[in-house]
Motif scaffolding. Structure first.
Motif, PDB file in Angstrom:
ATOM      1  N   GLU A   1      16.027  12.590  -3.518  1.00 46.53           N
ATOM      2  CA  GLU A   1      15.281  12.261  -2.311  1.00 46.53           C
ATOM      3  C   GLU A   1      14.101  11.354  -2.675  1.00 46.53           C
ATOM      4  O   GLU A   1      13.662  11.322  -3.824  1.00 46.53           O
ATOM      5  CB  GLU A   1      14.724  13.543  -1.677  1.00 46.53           C
ATOM      6  CG  GLU A   1      15.773  14.550  -1.271  1.00 46.53           C
ATOM      7  CD  GLU A   1      16.517  14.133  -0.012  1.00 46.53           C
ATOM      8  OE1 GLU A   1      15.887  13.479   0.844  1.00 46.53           O
ATOM      9  OE2 GLU A   1      17.723  14.440   0.087  1.00 46.53           O
ATOM     10  N   ARG A   2      13.600  10.640  -1.660  1.00 45.50           N
ATOM     11  CA  ARG A   2      12.392   9.840  -1.861  1.00 45.50           C
ATOM     12  C   ARG A   2      11.209  10.532  -1.212  1.00 45.50           C
ATOM     13  O   ARG A   2      11.343  11.167  -0.178  1.00 45.50           O
ATOM     14  CB  ARG A   2      12.583   8.456  -1.264  1.00 45.50           C
ATOM     15  CG  ARG A   2      13.483   7.604  -2.156  1.00 45.50           C
ATOM     16  CD  ARG A   2      13.924   6.333  -1.488  1.00 45.50           C
ATOM     17  NE  ARG A   2      15.027   5.769  -2.256  1.00 45.50           N
ATOM     18  CZ  ARG A   2      14.925   4.664  -3.008  1.00 45.50           C
ATOM     19  NH1 ARG A   2      13.795   3.992  -3.079  1.00 45.50           N
ATOM     20  NH2 ARG A   2      15.966   4.230  -3.698  1.00 45.50           N
ATOM     21  N   ILE A   3      10.097  10.393  -1.864  1.00 50.35           N
ATOM     22  CA  ILE A   3       8.851  10.940  -1.320  1.00 50.35           C
ATOM     23  C   ILE A   3       7.954   9.756  -0.978  1.00 50.35           C
ATOM     24  O   ILE A   3       7.652   8.925  -1.840  1.00 50.35           O
ATOM     25  CB  ILE A   3       8.145  11.844  -2.363  1.00 50.35           C
ATOM     26  CG1 ILE A   3       9.063  13.003  -2.757  1.00 50.35           C
ATOM     27  CG2 ILE A   3       6.813  12.347  -1.831  1.00 50.35           C
ATOM     28  CD1 ILE A   3       8.525  13.840  -3.919  1.00 50.35           C
ATOM     29  N   ASP A   4       7.568   9.676   0.288  1.00 53.41           N
ATOM     30  CA  ASP A   4       6.692   8.571   0.708  1.00 53.41           C
ATOM     31  C   ASP A   4       5.251   8.866   0.313  1.00 53.41           C
ATOM     32  O   ASP A   4       4.737   9.969   0.532  1.00 53.41           O
ATOM     33  CB  ASP A   4       6.780   8.386   2.228  1.00 53.41           C
ATOM     34  CG  ASP A   4       8.157   7.875   2.625  1.00 53.41           C
ATOM     35  OD1 ASP A   4       8.699   7.022   1.886  1.00 53.41           O
ATOM     36  OD2 ASP A   4       8.697   8.340   3.643  1.00 53.41           O
ATOM     37  N   ILE A   5       4.645   7.855  -0.258  1.00 53.26           N
ATOM     38  CA  ILE A   5       3.250   7.990  -0.702  1.00 53.26           C
ATOM     39  C   ILE A   5       2.438   6.956   0.071  1.00 53.26           C
ATOM     40  O   ILE A   5       2.861   5.804   0.208  1.00 53.26           O
ATOM     41  CB  ILE A   5       3.121   7.724  -2.215  1.00 53.26           C
ATOM     42  CG1 ILE A   5       4.138   8.551  -3.005  1.00 53.26           C
ATOM     43  CG2 ILE A   5       1.690   7.938  -2.684  1.00 53.26           C
ATOM     44  CD1 ILE A   5       3.784   9.967  -3.287  1.00 53.26           C
ATOM     45  N   ALA A   6       1.284   7.374   0.522  1.00 55.06           N
ATOM     46  CA  ALA A   6       0.504   6.509   1.412  1.00 55.06           C
ATOM     47  C   ALA A   6      -0.029   5.265   0.717  1.00 55.06           C
ATOM     48  O   ALA A   6      -0.189   4.225   1.338  1.00 55.06           O
ATOM     49  CB  ALA A   6      -0.646   7.305   2.018  1.00 55.06           C
ATOM     50  N   ALA A   7      -0.310   5.349  -0.543  1.00 54.64           N
ATOM     51  CA  ALA A   7      -0.885   4.199  -1.241  1.00 54.64           C
ATOM     52  C   ALA A   7      -0.173   3.985  -2.566  1.00 54.64           C
ATOM     53  O   ALA A   7       0.312   4.916  -3.190  1.00 54.64           O
ATOM     54  CB  ALA A   7      -2.381   4.418  -1.480  1.00 54.64           C
ATOM     55  N   ASP A   8      -0.119   2.744  -2.960  1.00 51.05           N
ATOM     56  CA  ASP A   8       0.653   2.373  -4.136  1.00 51.05           C
ATOM     57  C   ASP A   8      -0.226   2.352  -5.386  1.00 51.05           C
ATOM     58  O   ASP A   8      -0.463   1.314  -5.975  1.00 51.05           O
ATOM     59  CB  ASP A   8       1.266   0.977  -3.903  1.00 51.05           C
ATOM     60  CG  ASP A   8       2.150   0.560  -5.066  1.00 51.05           C
ATOM     61  OD1 ASP A   8       2.498   1.440  -5.880  1.00 51.05           O
ATOM     62  OD2 ASP A   8       2.475  -0.625  -5.148  1.00 51.05           O
ATOM     63  N   ASP A   9      -0.746   3.491  -5.756  1.00 45.80           N
ATOM     64  CA  ASP A   9      -1.521   3.532  -6.995  1.00 45.80           C
ATOM     65  C   ASP A   9      -1.348   4.897  -7.660  1.00 45.80           C
ATOM     66  O   ASP A   9      -0.904   5.859  -7.027  1.00 45.80           O
ATOM     67  CB  ASP A   9      -3.000   3.220  -6.738  1.00 45.80           C
ATOM     68  CG  ASP A   9      -3.607   4.128  -5.690  1.00 45.80           C
ATOM     69  OD1 ASP A   9      -3.559   5.358  -5.894  1.00 45.80           O
ATOM     70  OD2 ASP A   9      -4.097   3.617  -4.666  1.00 45.80           O
ATOM     71  N   VAL A  10      -1.700   4.920  -8.930  1.00 42.04           N
ATOM     72  CA  VAL A  10      -1.499   6.143  -9.721  1.00 42.04           C
ATOM     73  C   VAL A  10      -2.275   7.307  -9.125  1.00 42.04           C
ATOM     74  O   VAL A  10      -1.786   8.441  -9.082  1.00 42.04           O
ATOM     75  CB  VAL A  10      -1.942   5.897 -11.181  1.00 42.04           C
ATOM     76  CG1 VAL A  10      -1.944   7.201 -11.961  1.00 42.04           C
ATOM     77  CG2 VAL A  10      -1.031   4.886 -11.838  1.00 42.04           C
TER      78      VAL A  10
ATOM     79  N   ARG B   1       0.823  -1.217   0.000  1.00 45.24           N
ATOM     80  CA  ARG B   1       0.000   0.000   0.000  1.00 45.24           C
ATOM     81  C   ARG B   1       0.856   1.266   0.000  1.00 45.24           C
ATOM     82  O   ARG B   1       0.572   2.200  -0.718  1.00 45.24           O
ATOM     83  CB  ARG B   1      -0.922   0.001   1.211  1.00 45.24           C
ATOM     84  CG  ARG B   1      -2.078  -0.938   1.019  1.00 45.24           C
ATOM     85  CD  ARG B   1      -3.382  -0.261   1.319  1.00 45.24           C
ATOM     86  NE  ARG B   1      -4.458  -1.090   0.830  1.00 45.24           N
ATOM     87  CZ  ARG B   1      -5.460  -1.510   1.573  1.00 45.24           C
ATOM     88  NH1 ARG B   1      -5.519  -1.161   2.841  1.00 45.24           N
ATOM     89  NH2 ARG B   1      -6.400  -2.249   1.045  1.00 45.24           N
ATOM     90  N   ALA B   2       1.866   1.278   0.865  1.00 43.76           N
ATOM     91  CA  ALA B   2       2.727   2.455   0.888  1.00 43.76           C
ATOM     92  C   ALA B   2       3.824   2.279  -0.158  1.00 43.76           C
ATOM     93  O   ALA B   2       4.231   1.155  -0.458  1.00 43.76           O
ATOM     94  CB  ALA B   2       3.345   2.634   2.263  1.00 43.76           C
ATOM     95  N   THR B   3       4.268   3.400  -0.710  1.00 45.91           N
ATOM     96  CA  THR B   3       5.318   3.315  -1.715  1.00 45.91           C
ATOM     97  C   THR B   3       6.183   4.563  -1.636  1.00 45.91           C
ATOM     98  O   THR B   3       5.889   5.485  -0.884  1.00 45.91           O
ATOM     99  CB  THR B   3       4.713   3.165  -3.126  1.00 45.91           C
ATOM    100  OG1 THR B   3       5.769   2.913  -4.046  1.00 45.91           O
ATOM    101  CG2 THR B   3       3.962   4.415  -3.552  1.00 45.91           C
ATOM    102  N   ALA B   4       7.254   4.547  -2.376  1.00 51.62           N
ATOM    103  CA  ALA B   4       8.095   5.744  -2.433  1.00 51.62           C
ATOM    104  C   ALA B   4       8.382   6.059  -3.888  1.00 51.62           C
ATOM    105  O   ALA B   4       8.595   5.146  -4.698  1.00 51.62           O
ATOM    106  CB  ALA B   4       9.400   5.520  -1.675  1.00 51.62           C
ATOM    107  N   VAL B   5       8.353   7.325  -4.208  1.00 53.26           N
ATOM    108  CA  VAL B   5       8.748   7.759  -5.551  1.00 53.26           C
ATOM    109  C   VAL B   5       9.917   8.723  -5.403  1.00 53.26           C
ATOM    110  O   VAL B   5      10.181   9.233  -4.313  1.00 53.26           O
ATOM    111  CB  VAL B   5       7.587   8.441  -6.309  1.00 53.26           C
ATOM    112  CG1 VAL B   5       6.438   7.461  -6.517  1.00 53.26           C
ATOM    113  CG2 VAL B   5       7.115   9.697  -5.594  1.00 53.26           C
ATOM    114  N   LEU B   6      10.592   8.986  -6.504  1.00 58.59           N
ATOM    115  CA  LEU B   6      11.764   9.870  -6.451  1.00 58.59           C
ATOM    116  C   LEU B   6      11.330  11.322  -6.675  1.00 58.59           C
ATOM    117  O   LEU B   6      10.480  11.613  -7.522  1.00 58.59           O
ATOM    118  CB  LEU B   6      12.797   9.439  -7.498  1.00 58.59           C
ATOM    119  CG  LEU B   6      13.391   8.042  -7.244  1.00 58.59           C
ATOM    120  CD1 LEU B   6      14.261   7.615  -8.415  1.00 58.59           C
ATOM    121  CD2 LEU B   6      14.209   8.034  -5.951  1.00 58.59           C
ATOM    122  N   ASP B   7      11.934  12.209  -5.928  1.00 57.52           N
ATOM    123  CA  ASP B   7      11.593  13.633  -5.974  1.00 57.52           C
ATOM    124  C   ASP B   7      12.038  14.229  -7.314  1.00 57.52           C
ATOM    125  O   ASP B   7      13.220  14.144  -7.660  1.00 57.52           O
ATOM    126  CB  ASP B   7      12.296  14.346  -4.810  1.00 57.52           C
ATOM    127  CG  ASP B   7      11.790  15.759  -4.602  1.00 57.52           C
ATOM    128  OD1 ASP B   7      11.567  16.456  -5.607  1.00 57.52           O
ATOM    129  OD2 ASP B   7      11.618  16.158  -3.437  1.00 57.52           O
TER     130      ASP B   7
END
Lengths: 213, 354
Positions: free
Chosen positions: B6-15, A12-18
């Motif tokens: 840097e990484r940005i944490d996202i609460a859910a893994d969807d578009v 559910r949680a994920t990380a993307v690059l800035d």
């Protein structure tokens, strides 16, 4: 599907690059200020925006009559969205301080602030005029150019199309701040100006010009 | 692989969640984005011929550092294919060339966006649209390469509308503004060859351009006829080229108009001279439009005391940029520019087995 529940929870949680990259601006202090304007030569840098000449002429006149400035030197850029370059160099060489007017649009604010940063880095104290609508842009740019304490003084927006008598009135209103910016203690000035506009707490109503995201 | 970003944490893994969070942080153009996960960015980087930490330029007005890795992240957001990477890299290098004046272009109130014009073998390799609707929707390369450039201007350059991008209105090309020249249908040498590159070299040319303005001429069968209409479209008051002398204008000829003009024996240089001579405003018209003092004063006007004197939009004939694009039809496009910006052409590496 039950066997996949745990995996679904974990994913559910994920990380993307800035996507913003990094800004590597070194921060410099502004130039030392003058103790007094008495006997000084003050440059008037006109970026050729409408009424900048009227504003600066009145500022120059008042600096001489009321603050003992010995001489003013006026120089005008051909166009506003380009750097002053050799004009700025000349003002630096011949003047003790400069008044730079003004940023009242996007690209002219960019290059107005750039010119002031150039002058300050060269050692010439500069009072930079932005219209109040564009001063947050000016301060952002001062930060990006590595001079976060650049003192920006404001006049009401817009300046173009305003009758000359009113432009002169605005010159009189902004004059004490311009004098202070050229003569006050450097550290006090920086402390006063570096967060003055961008991080101002007083809520400004921008709803007529900007829809919130 | 290791990333410097840097990484940005996202609460859910969807578009939807990624789009929403980045949108609220001002990192998008308002459209849904492809999540720039490390895996996707790594695949995007495979399309580059450079190292991820190579610096391509510093993007004003925020002066953020555009590295290959940063370009790849924004290319993922935009929906690019990895093969587009070298084009975007070259576009960043071109835009950050001092003569382009991106510090003005990316902050200005004027409605301007960098237009990318592609030439050479890369056009076919990537299927960049040069024909019908070249400036419109429908081709992935045009849509996403231009979009990636915009996202870089927002994210690395700080061009968030109302913050450091102060465009009063902007224009629709700010979502994406990328075309190819229709070299097949052009009667002349392609733009990049005229600028000193080899025909089999691939290039991107960036121009700081307004939105296109229609030049409709279904009547004339001669060069001067067609270009006379074009000159009238260009020579309006109210555009930056009337009073800024450092810029260019661009004429995008549709293939049919190009054929008519070339059929009369006219070279590109003839076209440039014609528009330099004919796309002019009288001093009287300029004065009536407020172009006479202060902000608008320029040495051109000081030289001309006569109200009948006609002032060109550009300082020199070669400041009229000419290229051919579009499908069938008797239409061409006029592009005014920011006025203090020069177009820049850069080679795209890896364009043809390099």
């Amino acid at each position: 599907m039950g066997s996949n529940d745990t995996e679904t929870e974990q994913s559910r949680a994920t990380a993307v690059l800035d996507p913003r990259g990094t800004v590597n601006a070194a921060s410099d202090p502004i130039a030392d200020r003058l103790g007094s304007l008495a006997g000084a030569t003050v440059g008037l840098l006109d970026n050729s925006k409408a009424n900048a000449d009227v504003l600066l002429a009145e500022i120059g006149r008042l600096l001489e009559s009321e603050y003992g400035v010995a001489e003013t030197l006026s120089r005008r850029k051909d166009k506003s969205p380009i750097p002053a370059d050799s004009i700025a160099t000349q003002l630096h060489q011949r003047c003790d301080a400069v008044v730079n007017a003004y940023g009242d649009c996007g690209s002219c604010t960019s290059w107005c602030v750039y010119d002031s940063v150039h002058l300050e880095r060269a050692g010439t104290p500069t009072a930079t005029v932005n219209s109040d609508e564009f001063v947050t842009l000016g301060q952002s740019e001062a930060r990006s150019l590595g001079l976060p304490g650049l003192p920006l003084v404001t006049v009401p927006h817009p300046m173009g199309g305003v009758p000359k008598a009113e432009v002169r009135e605005r010159a009189r209103e902004v004059l004490p701040e311009i004098v202070a910016v050229l003569t006050r203690d450097r550290d006090a000035l920086e402390a006063d100006y570096e967060n003055r506009y961008l991080d101002a707490d007083d809520a400004v109503d921008t709803s007529t010009l900007r829809c919130p995201i | 692989m290791e990333f410097t970003s840097e990484r940005i944490d996202i609460a859910a893994d969807d578009v939807e969640a990624v789009t929403d969070q980045l949108y609220r942080a001002g990192m998008t153009d308002g459209l849904p984005v492809v999540p720039p996960t490390p895996e996707r960015v790594e695949r995007m980087l495979a399309g580059s011929h450079r190292e991820p930490d190579e610096a391509l330029g510093v993007v004003p007005p925020k002066y953020g550092e555009a590295t290959v890795e940063t370009v790849a992240i924004n290319a993922v957001l935009a929906g690019c294919r990895p093969a587009y990477m070298p084009v975007i890299e070259a576009a960043v290098e071109a835009m950050t060339d001092e003569s382009f004046n991106l510090y003005g272009v990316n902050a200005t109130t004027h409605p301007v966006a960098p237009l990318l014009v592609l030439n050479g073998p890369i056009v076919d390799e990537l299927n960049v649209n040069y024909g019908y609707n070249a400036f419109g929707q429908g081709w992935r390369a045009n849509a996403t390469i231009g979009r990636a450039v915009r996202l870089l201007l927002v994210n690395v350059g700080g061009g968030v509308p109302g913050e450091m991008d102060r465009a009063t209105h902007g224009h629709p090309g700010k979502y994406s503004y990328c075309v190819a020249e229709n070299e097949r249908a052009s009667p002349w040498e392609p733009l990049h060859v005229r600028r000193g590159f080899d025909a089999d070299e691939s290039t991107v040319t960036v121009l700081g351009a307004d939105a296109p303005h229609e030049i409709n001429d279904h009547v004339h069968g001669d060069a001067a006829g067609v270009l006379g209409v074009a000159a009238d479209v260009f020579a309006t008051v109210g555009n930056n080229n009337t009073h800024h002398s450092g810029g260019e204008i661009a004429l995008v000829l549709g293939p049919e108009h190009a054929e008519t003009v070339a059929g009369d024996g006219w070279t590109v240089e003839d076209v440039q001279w014609y528009l330099y001579d004919q796309a002019r405003n009288t001093v009287a018209d300029l004065r009536a439009a407020g172009v006479y003092d202060n902000y608008t004063l320029h040495r051109r006007f000081r030289l001309e005391e006569s109200s009948d004197a006609r002032i060109p939009l550009v300082e020199r004939p070669q400041d009229v940029v000419v290229f051919v694009a579009g499908g069938a039809g008797k239409h061409s496009l006029a592009l005014h520019s920011f006025g203090e910006t020069r177009s820049v052409t850069r080679s795209i590496d890896g364009g043809d087995g390099e």
